[in-house]
Scaffold this motif. Structure first.
Motif, short mmCIF file in Angstrom:
data_model
loop_
_atom_site.label_atom_id
_atom_site.label_comp_id
_atom_site.label_asym_id
_atom_site.label_seq_id
_atom_site.Cartn_x
_atom_site.Cartn_y
_atom_site.Cartn_z
N GLU A 195 14.84 42.13 11.83
CA GLU A 195 15.20 43.22 12.89
C GLU A 195 16.65 42.69 13.34
OE1 GLU A 195 12.30 43.17 16.00
OE2 GLU A 195 10.65 44.28 14.59
N ARG B 148 5.88 52.79 1.75
CA ARG B 148 6.59 52.51 0.67
C ARG B 148 6.13 52.59 -0.70
NH1 ARG B 148 8.85 46.66 2.29
NH2 ARG B 148 7.20 46.95 4.05
N GLU C 266 14.76 46.16 0.89
CA GLU C 266 13.73 46.50 1.42
C GLU C 266 13.57 45.52 2.86
OE1 GLU C 266 10.54 46.84 -1.05
OE2 GLU C 266 11.11 48.85 -1.73
N GLU C 267 14.01 44.48 2.64
CA GLU C 267 14.08 43.22 3.81
C GLU C 267 14.75 43.74 5.00
OE1 GLU C 267 14.67 39.01 2.80
OE2 GLU C 267 13.64 39.26 0.87
N ASP D 266 0.60 51.66 1.48
CA ASP D 266 1.51 51.73 2.65
C ASP D 266 2.58 52.78 2.24
OD1 ASP D 266 3.69 50.75 1.30
OD2 ASP D 266 3.16 48.66 2.28
N GLN E 42 15.93 47.01 5.48
CA GLN E 42 15.43 48.24 5.86
C GLN E 42 14.18 48.28 6.60
OE1 GLN E 42 14.84 51.54 3.05
NE2 GLN E 42 15.68 52.85 4.47
N PHE E 43 13.08 47.09 6.41
CA PHE E 43 11.83 47.18 6.96
C PHE E 43 11.54 45.92 7.72
CE2 PHE E 43 11.67 49.96 3.16
CZ PHE E 43 11.42 51.18 3.72
N ALA E 44 11.89 44.92 7.10
CA ALA E 44 11.39 43.41 7.79
C ALA E 44 12.31 43.04 8.74
CB ALA E 44 11.05 42.51 6.58
N GLN F 94 15.89 54.25 8.64
CA GLN F 94 14.61 54.40 7.93
C GLN F 94 14.79 55.95 7.23
OE1 GLN F 94 11.77 52.24 8.26
NE2 GLN F 94 13.49 51.00 8.84
N ASP G 150 15.73 58.03 3.39
CA ASP G 150 15.79 57.90 1.84
C ASP G 150 17.23 57.89 1.55
OD1 ASP G 150 15.54 57.87 -0.81
OD2 ASP G 150 14.37 59.81 -0.92
N HIS H 42 16.66 48.06 12.73
CA HIS H 42 17.01 47.63 11.44
C HIS H 42 18.41 47.68 10.84
CE1 HIS H 42 12.60 47.59 11.48
NE2 HIS H 42 12.43 46.51 11.06
#
Length: 322
Positions: A211, A34, A204-205, A32, A207-209, A185, A187, A181
């Motif tokens: 909400e 990441r 990462e939670e 993916d 930034q991505f998981a 999103q 870098d 988030h």
């Protein structure tokens, strides 16, 4: 079937081709976004711009190449695979564009030293294999006074005012997209060392998981945890004596920020912003983060959480990159 390889460059090449696509995708095992980003940041492969080529070209123009010896480009790309490392030598490749962020002569001198160390094999692949070893080498150069400093910062150029016969029409303001988030999103240039596994998992939670609309309580708690663990990392790595891990979070944050200001890594204005975070009644404060964890009456809202992140993000990144 197993395959044993001892050449680390060859291993990188196999992984790159296998997981990022080759021959139209034949034999490709999908990663993916990441996973691909992690691999590119570690090795410097597949990032679009070839940093080693850009550096060699500029050293050639300045007549600062290390004699007739070839620069091991793979190792140079690996050393400067992440923006955090590139910034330390005075360059940036943000948005795929190579540019100097420190005075060119100071940056070129540092790059020439790195090129010579690599060409003379004083620094080999083993010395730039992971984040810890890259940081150790750059720390050594910094200790020797090789790397550019804040005194080498490039002053913003003053743009000349051009008179126009007709004023250009003002573009219509676009309604900003609502953030889903806590961490946008993008870098942030964090060099994820092995010791930062927990901090990276939390990042990462966030930034991505998780909400903002559905998980504000979990985000509030993890935001505070990430802030404290990032600052704790800085206290240990920078060997501060003005604050320690068992001290109150506000004290640790202020001590870290003041030390970063002394090193010219943050300006006075941002230092004052951080100092105000100890104000008890302010919504963007350490006290608010503490209440999100311990109070049953204060409920976090997405707008307040994003404001807190936007305030502390720069500090968190600097503390993680120490």
């Amino acid at each position: 079937m197993c395959r044993v390889e001892t050449d680390r460059d060859r291993i990188d090449e196999i992984l790159f081709r296998r997981h990022t696509g080759s021959q139209g995708g034949v034999g490709q095992a999908n990663w993916d976004g990441r996973m691909k980003t992690t691999f590119v940041n570690l090795t410097g492969k597949g990032g679009g711009l070839n940093v080693a080529d850009e550096i060699e070209e500029r050293l050639r123009e300045a007549k600062m190449l290390p004699g007739r010896k070839k620069i091991p480009r793979t190792n140079l790309n690996r050393l400067l695979s992440a923006e955090a490392f590139r910034n330390r030598v005075g360059i940036s490749c943000n948005k795929g564009k190579f540019q100097f962020i420190r005075k060119e002569d100071a940056s070129l001198a540092a790059l020439a030293r790195i090129a010579k160390d690599l060409a003379d094999k004083k620094i080999t692949l083993d010395d730039v294999w992971d984040v810890e070893r890259k940081s150790a080498y750059l720390d050594q150069l910094e200790g020797e006074g090789v790397l550019p400093t804040a005194a080498d910062a490039i002053e913003p150029s003053k743009k000349s005012k051009k008179t126009q016969a007709k004023p250009l029409p003002k573009p219509k303001a676009k309604k900003p997209e609502r953030r889903t988030h806590l961490i946008p999103q993008e870098d942030y240039g964090v060099a994820w060392a092995g010791r930062l596994q927990r901090q990276r998992a939390i990042w990462e939670e966030l930034q991505f998981a998780l909400e903002l609309e559905h998980h504000p309580n979990a985000i509030a708690v993890l935001c505070r945890v990430l802030l404290e663990q990032s600052v704790d990392n800085y206290l240990v790595r920078a060997k501060l004596t003005t604050a320690f891990e068992h001290d109150a979070l506000a004290k640790k944050i202020i001590s870290s920020a003041e030390n970063l200001h002394q090193k010219a890594k943050i300006d006075k204005r941002y230092l004052e912003v951080i100092r105000k975070a100890r104000t008890i009644d302010a919504i963007i404060s350490v006290d608010t983060l503490n209440k999100y964890v311990h109070s049953s009456r204060l409920a976090p809202s997405p707008d307040h959480l994003t404001a807190i992140w936007d305030t502390f993000a720069e500090l968190i990144v600097l503390c993680l990159n120490e």
